[in-house]
Design an enzyme around this catalytic site. Structure first.
Site, PDB file in Angstrom:
ATOM      1  N   GLY A  12       0.812  -1.220   0.000  1.00 39.58           N
ATOM      2  CA  GLY A  12       0.000   0.000   0.000  1.00 39.58           C
ATOM      3  C   GLY A  12       0.844   1.269   0.000  1.00 39.58           C
ATOM      4  O   GLY A  12       2.076   1.220  -0.094  1.00 39.58           O
ATOM      5  N   SER A  36      -6.346  -5.710  -1.730  1.00 37.52           N
ATOM      6  CA  SER A  36      -7.720  -5.209  -1.896  1.00 37.52           C
ATOM      7  C   SER A  36      -7.716  -3.723  -2.230  1.00 37.52           C
ATOM      8  O   SER A  36      -8.660  -3.205  -2.809  1.00 37.52           O
ATOM      9  CB  SER A  36      -8.552  -5.481  -0.640  1.00 37.52           C
ATOM     10  OG  SER A  36      -7.960  -4.875   0.484  1.00 37.52           O
ATOM     11  N   ASP A  60      -5.216 -12.636   3.159  1.00 38.43           N
ATOM     12  CA  ASP A  60      -6.140 -11.831   3.949  1.00 38.43           C
ATOM     13  C   ASP A  60      -5.853 -12.173   5.415  1.00 38.43           C
ATOM     14  O   ASP A  60      -5.956 -13.328   5.825  1.00 38.43           O
ATOM     15  CB  ASP A  60      -7.563 -12.248   3.540  1.00 38.43           C
ATOM     16  CG  ASP A  60      -8.637 -11.578   4.370  1.00 38.43           C
ATOM     17  OD1 ASP A  60      -8.342 -11.047   5.452  1.00 38.43           O
ATOM     18  OD2 ASP A  60      -9.801 -11.623   3.919  1.00 38.43           O
ATOM     19  N   SER A 126      -3.842   6.924  13.468  1.00 38.10           N
ATOM     20  CA  SER A 126      -4.221   8.082  12.665  1.00 38.10           C
ATOM     21  C   SER A 126      -4.641   9.209  13.584  1.00 38.10           C
ATOM     22  O   SER A 126      -5.163   8.968  14.688  1.00 38.10           O
ATOM     23  CB  SER A 126      -5.398   7.685  11.774  1.00 38.10           C
ATOM     24  OG  SER A 126      -6.045   8.830  11.262  1.00 38.10           O
ATOM     25  N   TYR A 150     -14.460   3.908  10.830  1.00 37.30           N
ATOM     26  CA  TYR A 150     -13.024   3.771  10.538  1.00 37.30           C
ATOM     27  C   TYR A 150     -12.208   4.252  11.739  1.00 37.30           C
ATOM     28  O   TYR A 150     -11.304   3.572  12.228  1.00 37.30           O
ATOM     29  CB  TYR A 150     -12.674   4.575   9.272  1.00 37.30           C
ATOM     30  CG  TYR A 150     -11.211   4.948   9.188  1.00 37.30           C
ATOM     31  CD1 TYR A 150     -10.252   3.997   8.904  1.00 37.30           C
ATOM     32  CD2 TYR A 150     -10.801   6.269   9.424  1.00 37.30           C
ATOM     33  CE1 TYR A 150      -8.908   4.333   8.857  1.00 37.30           C
ATOM     34  CE2 TYR A 150      -9.470   6.614   9.375  1.00 37.30           C
ATOM     35  CZ  TYR A 150      -8.521   5.654   9.099  1.00 37.30           C
ATOM     36  OH  TYR A 150      -7.205   5.996   9.066  1.00 37.30           O
ATOM     37  N   LYS A 154      -9.482   2.359  14.571  1.00 41.10           N
ATOM     38  CA  LYS A 154      -8.124   2.786  14.953  1.00 41.10           C
ATOM     39  C   LYS A 154      -8.047   2.942  16.475  1.00 41.10           C
ATOM     40  O   LYS A 154      -7.071   2.527  17.113  1.00 41.10           O
ATOM     41  CB  LYS A 154      -7.753   4.104  14.271  1.00 41.10           C
ATOM     42  CG  LYS A 154      -7.548   3.988  12.771  1.00 41.10           C
ATOM     43  CD  LYS A 154      -6.280   3.202  12.421  1.00 41.10           C
ATOM     44  CE  LYS A 154      -6.067   3.066  10.938  1.00 41.10           C
ATOM     45  NZ  LYS A 154      -5.099   2.032  10.574  1.00 41.10           N
TER      46      LYS A 154
HETATM   47  N1  UFG Z   1     -10.821  18.542   0.547  1.00 40.25           N
HETATM   48  C1  UFG Z   1     -11.375  19.311  -0.469  1.00 40.25           C
HETATM   49  N2  UFG Z   1     -11.688  18.679  -1.638  1.00 40.25           N
HETATM   50  C2  UFG Z   1     -11.477  17.338  -1.850  1.00 40.25           C
HETATM   51  C3  UFG Z   1     -10.914  16.579  -0.801  1.00 40.25           C
HETATM   52  C4  UFG Z   1     -10.601  17.213   0.387  1.00 40.25           C
HETATM   53  O1  UFG Z   1     -11.579  20.514  -0.311  1.00 40.25           O
HETATM   54  O2  UFG Z   1     -11.796  16.827  -2.933  1.00 40.25           O
HETATM   55  C5  UFG Z   1     -10.416  19.222   1.796  1.00 40.25           C
HETATM   56  C6  UFG Z   1     -11.062  18.685   3.040  1.00 40.25           C
HETATM   57  O3  UFG Z   1     -12.299  19.341   3.299  1.00 40.25           O
HETATM   58  C7  UFG Z   1      -9.989  18.980   4.098  1.00 40.25           C
HETATM   59  C8  UFG Z   1      -8.687  18.831   3.319  1.00 40.25           C
HETATM   60  O4  UFG Z   1      -9.018  18.987   1.954  1.00 40.25           O
HETATM   61  O5  UFG Z   1     -10.099  20.330   4.522  1.00 40.25           O
HETATM   62  C9  UFG Z   1      -8.028  17.468   3.506  1.00 40.25           C
HETATM   63  O6  UFG Z   1      -8.979  16.448   3.207  1.00 40.25           O
HETATM   64  P1  UFG Z   1      -8.535  14.929   3.056  1.00 40.25           P
HETATM   65  O7  UFG Z   1      -9.772  14.161   2.706  1.00 40.25           O
HETATM   66  O8  UFG Z   1      -7.387  14.811   2.151  1.00 40.25           O
HETATM   67  O9  UFG Z   1      -8.018  14.566   4.503  1.00 40.25           O
HETATM   68  P2  UFG Z   1      -8.786  14.589   5.909  1.00 40.25           P
HETATM   69  O10 UFG Z   1      -8.008  15.491   6.793  1.00 40.25           O
HETATM   70  O11 UFG Z   1     -10.217  14.852   5.778  1.00 40.25           O
HETATM   71  O12 UFG Z   1      -8.669  13.049   6.303  1.00 40.25           O
HETATM   72  C10 UFG Z   1      -7.478  12.528   6.797  1.00 40.25           C
HETATM   73  C11 UFG Z   1      -7.354  11.042   6.460  1.00 40.25           C
HETATM   74  C12 UFG Z   1      -8.410  10.235   7.163  1.00 40.25           C
HETATM   75  C13 UFG Z   1      -8.442  10.579   8.629  1.00 40.25           C
HETATM   76  C14 UFG Z   1      -8.578  12.070   8.812  1.00 40.25           C
HETATM   77  C15 UFG Z   1      -8.557  12.496  10.239  1.00 40.25           C
HETATM   78  O13 UFG Z   1      -7.500  10.824   5.076  1.00 40.25           O
HETATM   79  O14 UFG Z   1      -8.069   8.868   7.043  1.00 40.25           O
HETATM   80  O15 UFG Z   1      -7.482  12.716   8.164  1.00 40.25           O
HETATM   81  O16 UFG Z   1      -7.341  12.209  10.789  1.00 40.25           O
HETATM   82  F1  UFG Z   1      -9.503   9.971   9.209  1.00 40.25           F
END
Ligand code: UFG
Length: 340
Positions: A12, A36, A60, A126, A150, A154
């Site tokens: 991954g 997966s 798995d 996380s 999720y 964790k």
């Molecule tokens: N965002 C956008 N457009 C997109 C995707 C994201 O504006 O298409 C914004 C989100 O609103 C956020 C920032 O970009 O402000 C980061 O978003 P991500 O989805 O990349 O990351 P997150 O912080 O939401 O999520 C991450 C991990 C999750 C974890 C979470 C909390 O991907 O696994 O942090 O720790 F659960």
């Protein structure tokens, strides 16, 4: 010869970058991955990048018997446990599959480790375990609480690890709480390859850059942040992989949590601007509604990891975007790009 390290989820995104660091440091990584959400191609490339043979088992981990055969065939010094389902939205739709997969695989792993006298574990946790942040920046002692299945998995695994370590002082466990991993190996040969429409910002932005998507949807322009868009602590996957090596080298009796982040926040618009600079083209975006479950700001205080693991991040947001672009432009369709 260096000792054997089991890397679950080693094909991954973060696992593959860590496999390279392990091999470079003289360890012998052994990969378990059910593919997966990854590709066997990644393992082929890892062997080329490291010029070593990397055993890889396509199993798995909820299948205890199959995992037991891997333990029987090797003599693991330690385990780095990345394998698990990780999509927040999907976990809300399919909670049982998240609990089944993430928890059962970890329980099987811990039981087999005990049976084989392997007591050293580095676990992929996380920042999601902080739920809605009770403080900014987040220290490891901030309130814990998950806001989706999720995140619950964790958090539950962290509890399982803590109780397990308390039961027998042989255990040495590090829980690594990642902030927002982005970037890729500087070779451009391994990187993040999400299936379907990317949930995360940087993979989405890079797919806009290669023309797979039209524009970036920025989820909310009215957050309580400098420019109104969400702020996150982006960390280069190479720095994150180095953090795993540091954690492995500094394991000690008990169970300790560490934040792995830079301590620096970037807004969505700053990420789009840095990506545009790396790509050499203004990437199209549009501000749309907030995404349910999002928070304004998430930021690490990484000082515990710096003090105890002798580790700190070295790479900048520009480095992250340069390397994400090197990977995406060389592999516009991810690992399937070179299939013919
Ligand atoms: N965002 C956008 N457009 C997109 C995707 C994201 O504006 O298409 C914004 C989100 O609103 C956020 C920032 O970009 O402000 C980061 O978003 P991500 O989805 O990349 O990351 P997150 O912080 O939401 O999520 C991450 C991990 C999750 C974890 C979470 C909390 O991907 O696994 O942090 O720790 F659960």
């Amino acid at each position: 010869m260096g000792s054997e390290i089991l890397v679950t989820g080693g094909a991954g995104y973060i696992g593959s970058h860590t496999v390279v660091k392990l091999a470079e440091a003289g360890f012998r990584p052994v990969v378990v991955d059910d593919y997966s959400n990854s590709s066997p191609k990644a393992v082929e490339i890892l062997q080329e990048l490291t010029d070593t043979e990397i055993p890889a088992y396509p199993i798995d981990m909820t299948d205890a018997e199959a995992l037991g055969e891997v333990f029987a065939a090797h003599d693991f010094e330690a385990v780095i446990h990345f394998a698990g389902f990780k999509a927040v939205g999907e976990s809300v739709e399919q909670p049982l599959s998240y609990y089944q997969n993430n928890l059962v695989s970890t329980l099987n792993l811990l039981q087999l480790m005990e049976q084989h006298n392997c007591f050293k574990l580095v676990f992929s946790s996380s920042a999601t375990v902080y739920g809605i942040p009770s403080e900014i920046p987040l220290t490891e002692s901030a309130d814990l609480g998950a806001i989706n299945p999720y995140g619950q998995t964790k958090l539950m695994i962290e509890h399982i690890c803590r109780d397990t370590a308390a039961s027998n002082e042989s255990w040495q466990i590090s829980l690594l709480r990642y902030f927002n991993p982005v970037g890729a190996h500087p070779s451009g040969r391994i990187g993040e390859d999400p299936k379907g429409i990317p949930n995360n910002l940087v993979p989405f932005v890079m797919q806009v850059a290669v023309g797979r998507r039209e524009k970036v949807s920025v989820f909310g322009g009215d957050w309580d942040t400098g420019d109104g868009t969400g702020v996150r602590d982006y960390i280069h996957v190479q720095d994150l992989a180095a953090g795993h090596l540091a954690a492995l080298n500094h394991l000690q009796s008990g169970c300790e949590a560490y934040n792995l982040g830079t301590g620096q926040g970037s807004s969505v618009l700053e990420v789009v601007a840095a990506a545009s600079k790396a790509v050499g083209q203004d990437l199209a975006y549009e501000i749309v509604d907030r995404r349910p479950g999002d928070i304004a700001t998430s930021l690490a205080d990484p000082s515990k990891a710096t003090a105890q693991l002798d580790w700190k991040t070295e790479l900048t947001l520009d480095d992250m975007m340069r390397d994400s672009w090197a990977w995406q432009s060389a592999n516009p369709e991810g690992y399937s790009s070179s299939d013919s």
